[in-house]
Scaffold this active site. Structure first.
Site, short mmCIF file in Angstrom:
data_model
loop_
_atom_site.label_atom_id
_atom_site.label_comp_id
_atom_site.label_asym_id
_atom_site.label_seq_id
_atom_site.Cartn_x
_atom_site.Cartn_y
_atom_site.Cartn_z
N CYS A 1 65.43 36.98 -39.30
CA CYS A 1 65.50 36.83 -40.76
C CYS A 1 66.99 36.78 -41.08
CB CYS A 1 64.83 38.04 -41.40
SG CYS A 1 65.25 38.34 -43.13
N HIS A 2 67.34 36.22 -42.23
CA HIS A 2 68.78 36.08 -42.49
C HIS A 2 69.51 37.43 -42.54
CE1 HIS A 2 71.59 32.70 -43.52
NE2 HIS A 2 72.32 33.74 -43.22
N THR A 3 68.79 38.50 -42.88
CA THR A 3 69.43 39.82 -42.94
C THR A 3 70.00 40.21 -41.56
OG1 THR A 3 67.79 40.36 -44.61
CG2 THR A 3 69.11 42.18 -43.78
N HIS B 1 63.83 42.92 -37.25
CA HIS B 1 62.94 43.73 -38.11
C HIS B 1 61.68 43.00 -38.53
CE1 HIS B 1 65.51 41.44 -40.80
NE2 HIS B 1 64.57 41.57 -41.72
N GLU B 2 61.56 41.70 -38.19
CA GLU B 2 60.33 40.98 -38.52
C GLU B 2 59.56 40.86 -37.21
OE1 GLU B 2 60.39 37.77 -41.63
OE2 GLU B 2 59.89 36.54 -39.91
N CYS C 1 56.66 57.26 -46.97
CA CYS C 1 56.33 58.60 -46.46
C CYS C 1 55.02 59.09 -47.04
CB CYS C 1 57.46 59.58 -46.76
SG CYS C 1 57.52 60.14 -48.48
N CYS D 1 56.69 61.35 -51.51
CA CYS D 1 57.78 61.47 -52.47
C CYS D 1 57.38 60.88 -53.83
CB CYS D 1 59.03 60.78 -51.94
SG CYS D 1 58.91 58.99 -51.92
N CYS E 1 56.69 57.12 -53.61
CA CYS E 1 55.43 56.77 -52.96
C CYS E 1 54.25 57.10 -53.87
CB CYS E 1 55.30 57.49 -51.62
SG CYS E 1 56.42 56.80 -50.37
N CYS F 1 60.75 54.41 -51.26
CA CYS F 1 60.52 55.74 -50.70
C CYS F 1 61.84 56.51 -50.52
CB CYS F 1 59.82 55.59 -49.36
SG CYS F 1 59.63 57.11 -48.45
N ARG G 1 63.35 54.52 -47.40
CA ARG G 1 63.79 53.24 -47.98
C ARG G 1 64.87 52.62 -47.08
NH1 ARG G 1 66.93 54.42 -53.51
NH2 ARG G 1 65.00 55.50 -53.98
N CYS H 1 58.28 40.92 -42.83
CA CYS H 1 59.46 40.88 -43.71
C CYS H 1 59.41 39.69 -44.66
CB CYS H 1 60.78 40.91 -42.94
SG CYS H 1 62.18 40.79 -44.08
N ARG I 1 60.81 29.69 -39.71
CA ARG I 1 60.84 30.86 -38.85
C ARG I 1 60.64 30.44 -37.40
NH1 ARG I 1 63.44 33.78 -42.06
NH2 ARG I 1 62.63 35.79 -42.75
P1 NAD Z 1 67.52 31.48 -44.90
O1 NAD Z 1 68.89 31.41 -44.35
O2 NAD Z 1 66.39 30.99 -44.06
O3 NAD Z 1 67.45 30.70 -46.31
C1 NAD Z 1 68.45 30.81 -47.28
C2 NAD Z 1 68.57 29.44 -48.00
O4 NAD Z 1 69.47 29.59 -49.11
C3 NAD Z 1 69.15 28.34 -47.12
O5 NAD Z 1 68.27 27.22 -47.13
C4 NAD Z 1 70.51 28.03 -47.76
O6 NAD Z 1 70.88 26.66 -47.65
C5 NAD Z 1 70.27 28.43 -49.21
N1 NAD Z 1 71.49 28.76 -49.98
C6 NAD Z 1 72.55 29.50 -49.60
N2 NAD Z 1 73.45 29.61 -50.60
C7 NAD Z 1 72.93 28.94 -51.66
C8 NAD Z 1 73.39 28.70 -52.99
N3 NAD Z 1 74.54 29.16 -53.43
N4 NAD Z 1 72.58 27.97 -53.81
C9 NAD Z 1 71.40 27.48 -53.37
N5 NAD Z 1 70.92 27.67 -52.13
C10 NAD Z 1 71.68 28.38 -51.27
O7 NAD Z 1 67.28 33.03 -45.31
P2 NAD Z 1 65.93 33.88 -45.48
O8 NAD Z 1 65.58 34.53 -44.17
O9 NAD Z 1 64.91 33.08 -46.21
O10 NAD Z 1 66.47 35.06 -46.44
C11 NAD Z 1 66.90 34.76 -47.76
C12 NAD Z 1 67.65 35.93 -48.36
O11 NAD Z 1 66.74 37.02 -48.60
C13 NAD Z 1 68.74 36.52 -47.48
O12 NAD Z 1 69.81 36.92 -48.32
C14 NAD Z 1 68.08 37.72 -46.85
O13 NAD Z 1 69.04 38.68 -46.44
C15 NAD Z 1 67.28 38.21 -48.02
N6 NAD Z 1 66.13 39.09 -47.74
C16 NAD Z 1 65.88 40.08 -48.65
C17 NAD Z 1 64.78 40.89 -48.50
C18 NAD Z 1 64.44 41.95 -49.53
O14 NAD Z 1 63.54 42.74 -49.30
N7 NAD Z 1 65.13 41.98 -50.68
C19 NAD Z 1 63.93 40.72 -47.39
C20 NAD Z 1 64.19 39.66 -46.50
C21 NAD Z 1 65.29 38.85 -46.69
ZN ZN Z 2 58.18 58.19 -49.85
#
Ligand code: NAD
Ligand code: ZN
Length: 345
Positions: free
Chosen positions: A13-15, A35-36, A65, A68, A71, A79, A83, A143, A338
């Protein structure tokens, strides 16, 4: 309260990429990312009573958990105990790691560390799922797909016939688009800097596209012109601070709701004119689409089993664990959605 899992399938995942690059984040190295994933319970630590070896499970980066205030609240999945914590690289019970090399610790990542054939996680970060569900498909729910789906269905909540903008057409954004389609949105506008994403996004309900690079004005103005004043809902799935601001400023005054999902850089600051709020726009954010991992994830798996949700189309590549670096190459090149990483090859 710990469980050892045998990981069977995982993906990037991008994270993971952000923390691997360690740009503006607190680096904790050496560390096992990932994590995925999907796997089975291999053995149980003291105190674990609601799982048994062989159970099919999805590890989740944010836990539950069960005790809390969060939860117990119907509104929160944040959580207190479990979290997401990107800086912690150790287990909660003793502050130590369960991985080591030559006696030196290897740190954990967001409580999951799934780029490993075996990993140890807190039981609160483990969702037990229907054993009839194919783990090589549903692992994507641990994820990205649940995050995007929940961001739209649980947080943005578009009504039938509404107009939705999705910023970032990776797995998370495409899952949000798919959720908007399920919710009956009629215009689903995909926004991405990479035009190669647009063709694929059509399969996920996106029916209009905007590349901010094609215009010499801010993308929020382009969207406002296309939609007679702004979209009803927007979801930001990029991690880019400018996209976050645009996603907020492109919603219609009076009722528009924007939801932030992308993980920002450490020093980012969100700047907008307060009048944008006074004009009755709402800004929200969410981790894991507001799903409580243990309570809610089994029902998302059932959506797949009942054919209300298609997962196959999110899995565009497959590699053996030994070729995991190829999965990084695909993501950095913006190719596919993916990549399934098989641990057994
Ligand atoms: P990814 O890299 O597959 O997709 C991101 C897309 O955004 C790409 O296609 C890229 O070209 C585009 N992009 C980048 N900058 C841009 C901009 N300024 N304007 C328009 N488009 C733009 O990533 P992903 O795995 O789909 O994850 C997406 C985001 O979500 C990441 O920041 C990731 O860390 C985050 N995330 C958050 C959570 C959460 O729980 N909040 C969970 C998972 C992932
Ligand atoms: Zn909790």
């Amino acid at each position: 309260m710990e469980v050892r899992l045998k990981i069977l399938f995982t993906s990037l995942c991008h994270t993971d990429v952000y923390f691997w690059e360690a740009k503006g984040q607190t680096p904790v190295f050496p560390r096992i990312f990932g994590h995925e994933a999907g796997g089975v319970v291999e053995s149980l630590g003291e105190g674990v009573t609601d799982l048994k070896p062989g159970d099919h499970v999805l590890p989740v980066f944010t836990g539950e958990c069960g005790d809390c205030r969060h939860c117990k609240s119907e509104e929160s999945n944040m959580c207190d105990l479990l979290r997401i914590n990107t800086d912690r690289g150790v287990m909660l019970s003793d502050g130590k790691t369960r991985f080591s090399i030559n006696g030196k610790p290897i740190y954990h990542f967001v409580g999951t560390s799934t780029f490993s054939e075996y990993t140890v996680v807190h039981v609160g970060c483990v969702a037990k799922v229907n054993p009839a569900a194919p783990l090589d498909k549903i692992f994507v729910l641990s994820c990205g797909i649940s995050t995007g789906l929940g961001a739209i269905l649980n947080v943005a909540k578009p009504t039938k016939g509404s107009t939705v903008a999705i910023f970032g057409l990776g797995a998370v954004g495409l899952a949000a688009a798919e959720g908007a389609r399920i919710a009956g949105a009629s215009r689903i506008i995909g926004v991405d800097l990479n035009p190669n994403r647009f063709e694929e996004a059509k399969k996920f309900g996106c029916n209009e596209f905007v590349n901010p690079k094609d215009y010499d004005k801010p993308v929020q103005e382009v969207l406002a012109e296309m939609t007679n004043g702004g979209v009803d809902r927007s979801v930001e799935c990029t991690g880019n601070i400018n996209a976050m601001i645009s996603a907020f400023e492109c919603v219609h005054d009076g009722w528009g709701v924007a939801v932030l999902v992308g993980v920002p850089n450490k020093d980012d600051a969100f700047k907008t004119h307060p009048v944008n709020f006074l004009n009755e726009r709402t800004l929200k954010g969410t981790f894991f689409g507001n799903y409580k991992p243990r309570s809610d994830l089994p029902s998302v798996v059932e959506k797949y089993m009942n054919k209300e949700l298609e997962l196959e189309k999110f899995i565009t590549h497959e590699v053996a664990f030994s070729d995991i670096n190829k999965a990084f190459d695909y993501m950095l090149a913006g190719e596919g959605i993916r990549c399934l990483i098989r641990m057994d090859t």
